[in-house]
Every structure is written in structure tokens, then in C-alpha cells.
Design a protein around this motif. Structure first.
Motif, PDB file in Angstrom:
ATOM      1  N   THR A  27       0.818  -1.223   0.000  1.00 31.74           N
ATOM      2  CA  THR A  27       0.000   0.000   0.000  1.00 31.74           C
ATOM      3  C   THR A  27       0.855   1.278   0.000  1.00 31.74           C
ATOM      4  O   THR A  27       0.313   2.372   0.198  1.00 31.74           O
ATOM      5  N   GLU A  28       2.129   1.115  -0.221  1.00 30.71           N
ATOM      6  CA  GLU A  28       3.012   2.289  -0.173  1.00 30.71           C
ATOM      7  C   GLU A  28       4.064   2.199  -1.281  1.00 30.71           C
ATOM      8  O   GLU A  28       4.604   1.108  -1.548  1.00 30.71           O
ATOM      9  N   TYR A  29       4.346   3.314  -1.914  1.00 30.88           N
ATOM     10  CA  TYR A  29       5.366   3.360  -2.965  1.00 30.88           C
ATOM     11  C   TYR A  29       5.965   4.769  -3.049  1.00 30.88           C
ATOM     12  O   TYR A  29       5.479   5.709  -2.401  1.00 30.88           O
ATOM     13  N   LYS A  30       6.989   4.865  -3.836  1.00 27.82           N
ATOM     14  CA  LYS A  30       7.722   6.130  -3.976  1.00 27.82           C
ATOM     15  C   LYS A  30       7.822   6.484  -5.450  1.00 27.82           C
ATOM     16  O   LYS A  30       8.102   5.614  -6.288  1.00 27.82           O
ATOM     17  N   VAL A  31       7.590   7.777  -5.777  1.00 26.17           N
ATOM     18  CA  VAL A  31       7.726   8.270  -7.151  1.00 26.17           C
ATOM     19  C   VAL A  31       8.810   9.350  -7.165  1.00 26.17           C
ATOM     20  O   VAL A  31       8.726  10.345  -6.419  1.00 26.17           O
ATOM     21  N   THR A  32       9.832   9.169  -7.988  1.00 27.97           N
ATOM     22  CA  THR A  32      10.882  10.174  -8.124  1.00 27.97           C
ATOM     23  C   THR A  32      10.453  11.201  -9.167  1.00 27.97           C
ATOM     24  O   THR A  32      10.096  10.835 -10.299  1.00 27.97           O
ATOM     25  N   VAL A  33      10.492  12.464  -8.783  1.00 29.16           N
ATOM     26  CA  VAL A  33      10.039  13.555  -9.653  1.00 29.16           C
ATOM     27  C   VAL A  33      11.242  14.408 -10.046  1.00 29.16           C
ATOM     28  O   VAL A  33      11.974  14.899  -9.187  1.00 29.16           O
ATOM     29  N   THR A  34      11.433  14.553 -11.356  1.00 26.26           N
ATOM     30  CA  THR A  34      12.513  15.402 -11.879  1.00 26.26           C
ATOM     31  C   THR A  34      11.899  16.653 -12.485  1.00 26.26           C
ATOM     32  O   THR A  34      11.011  16.563 -13.342  1.00 26.26           O
ATOM     33  N   LEU A  35      12.391  17.809 -12.077  1.00 28.40           N
ATOM     34  CA  LEU A  35      11.847  19.070 -12.585  1.00 28.40           C
ATOM     35  C   LEU A  35      12.423  19.391 -13.958  1.00 28.40           C
ATOM     36  O   LEU A  35      13.474  18.860 -14.351  1.00 28.40           O
ATOM     37  N   ASP A  36      11.720  20.238 -14.679  1.00 32.10           N
ATOM     38  CA  ASP A  36      12.166  20.697 -15.998  1.00 32.10           C
ATOM     39  C   ASP A  36      12.319  22.221 -15.933  1.00 32.10           C
ATOM     40  O   ASP A  36      11.372  22.958 -16.226  1.00 32.10           O
ATOM     41  N   ILE A  37      13.505  22.673 -15.551  1.00 35.98           N
ATOM     42  CA  ILE A  37      13.783  24.108 -15.434  1.00 35.98           C
ATOM     43  C   ILE A  37      14.406  24.595 -16.735  1.00 35.98           C
ATOM     44  O   ILE A  37      15.392  24.015 -17.204  1.00 35.98           O
TER      45      ILE A  37
END
Length: 231
Positions: A27-37
Motif C-alpha cells: 500500500t506504499e510506494y515512492k515516485v521520483t520527480v525530476t523538474l524541468d527548469i
């Protein structure tokens, strides 16, 4: 129904974020978010990890969310997870309320990414504006060196008085220096000779007529005639 919706959403997210999502539990997970600057290299883009945990009643209630740093991710001068975490999570309240009862994690990730990017862009813009203002201030200060003083009757008279005083002081100083040089060389000031002195020294006729009169106004020629008669 809640658990079935959670499993279905997790499968959809797997297809959207195949390399960014990592399971922690059922019931738990992680999402890596990369920004676009804009104007930044891909390897320099800021990153963060969004941890998602499903409560039993999700999606009828909000998911448990947390933001963490990504290990070995490059640091960024305008983005710090520790400093920005509370601000970013607070900004999700409206999105969550609008999507209760529906799968919302993709919408949350998108909103979070957009908010973080705008945060970085705003800070970069503020820093650039500050640098430009500092450069303009330095330029204005430099230009002051080339700005002349406004001329008025009062400032002109003041300048003229100072100029005349300076010229007089210069004349007196040069005269004193000249006299000091003459004294040092033991040379007296040249004096104008009388007509008698010129005649006695055999210099009569070698100067201008205007200088030939002796004291008393008798020309040297009359003096010579007087001497011959007496002889």
C-alpha cells in the motif's frame, strides 16, 4: 472497492512512471520527480521523491504524502527539499479536495511538479532581477563621476573669485622664486643708467634717444660741448 481501485491505480502509474516508481509495501510506494527548469542541463535538474501511502478508505479520503530528498541527486541553489517541503505539501490541499473519490496520484504528482518548477523559476528570476539592479546601481554611481556641476550666477562668481585668487597667489609665488634665484646668484636687479653715467662709461649714443637724458634733463651732446669750452 477501495483496495481494488488502489491496485488499479498502481498499475496505471507503473505504465506512466516505469523508471520513477518504486514499491515500499503493498500500500506504499515512492515516485521520483525530476523538474524541468528552462535553460538548465538535464543532469543539473532538481529532483525529489514523493512517498505515497494508501489509507484503507482511499480514494474517498486523502492519501498520506511525504516529500524526501533523492540520494546522490545534484544540489540546486534554488531548490531545497527541507526548506520547501511544507510549502509544497500545503499547496496540494485544493487539488486533493477537488479529486476525492477518484484516483488522484497522477494529478497530485503533476501539480507538485508544476509548483516546484514555478518555485525555482521565481527564485531564479528574483536573483537575476537583484543582480541587474545591483549592476544598474553601480552604473549610476559610475556615471555620477562624469556629471558636471550646474552653473548658476552664484556658482560662477564663486569660481571666478577662486580662480583670480589662485592666479594672484601663483604670480606672487613666481616673483618670490625669481628674486630668490637672483639673490642666490648674487645678481642685483638691473637699474636704469642716467645720461651722465652712459657718457662717462663711453656708452653715449648706443642707447635709444629716450634713454639719453641725464638727471636734470641735459642731453649728453650739450655736456660734451660744455666740457670743450671749459678746456
Amino acid at each position: 472497492m477501495g483496495r481494488e481501485e488502489q491496485i488499479e491505480e498502481r498499475e496505471v502509474l507503473e505504465s506512466i512512471f516505469p523508471e520513477e516508481i518504486t514499491d515500499i509495501s503493498e500500500t506504499e510506494y515512492k515516485v521520483t520527480v525530476t523538474l524541468d527548469i528552462p535553460d538548465e542541463e538535464e543532469e543539473d535538474q532538481p529532483k525529489f521523491a514523493l512517498n505515497v501511502k494508501y489509507p484503507a478508505d482511499y480514494p474517498d479520503v486523502a492519501p498520506d504524502l511525504e516529500i524526501h530528498t533523492v540520494p546522490n541527486a545534484p544540489s540546486h541553489p534554488d531548490f531545497n527539499v527541507g526548506e520547501n517541503r511544507e510549502q509544497l505539501l500545503a499547496g496540494l490541499d485544493e487539488t486533493i479536495q477537488e479529486n476525492l473519490g477518484m484516483a488522484m496520484i497522477f494529478t497530485i504528482v503533476s501539480a507538485l511538479k508544476e509548483a516546484a518548477e514555478q518555485l525555482v523559476i521565481d527564485r531564479k528570476g528574483a536573483a537575476e532581477a537583484e543582480r541587474e539592479e545591483a549592476a544598474l546601481a553601480a552604473e549610476r554611481e559610475e556615471n555620477k563621476k562624469f556629471e558636471g556641476t550646474k552653473v548658476t550666477p552664484e556658482t560662477f562668481l564663486k569660481w571666478r573669485a577662486g580662480f583670480l585668487k589662485e592666479m594672484e597667489e601663483k604670480r606672487i609665488r613666481e616673483e618670490e622664486e625669481r628674486l630668490a634665484d637672483l639673490k642666490k646668484a648674487k645678481v642685483k636687479e638691473p637699474t636704469k643708467m642716467t645720461g651722465r653715467q652712459l657718457w662717462e662709461q663711453g656708452l653715449a649714443g648706443k642707447v635709444d634717444d629716450g634713454d639719453e637724458e641725464e638727471e636734470g634733463g641735459v642731453p649728453p651732446t650739450e655736456q660734451m660741448q660744455k666740457v670743450n669750452i671749459e678746456a
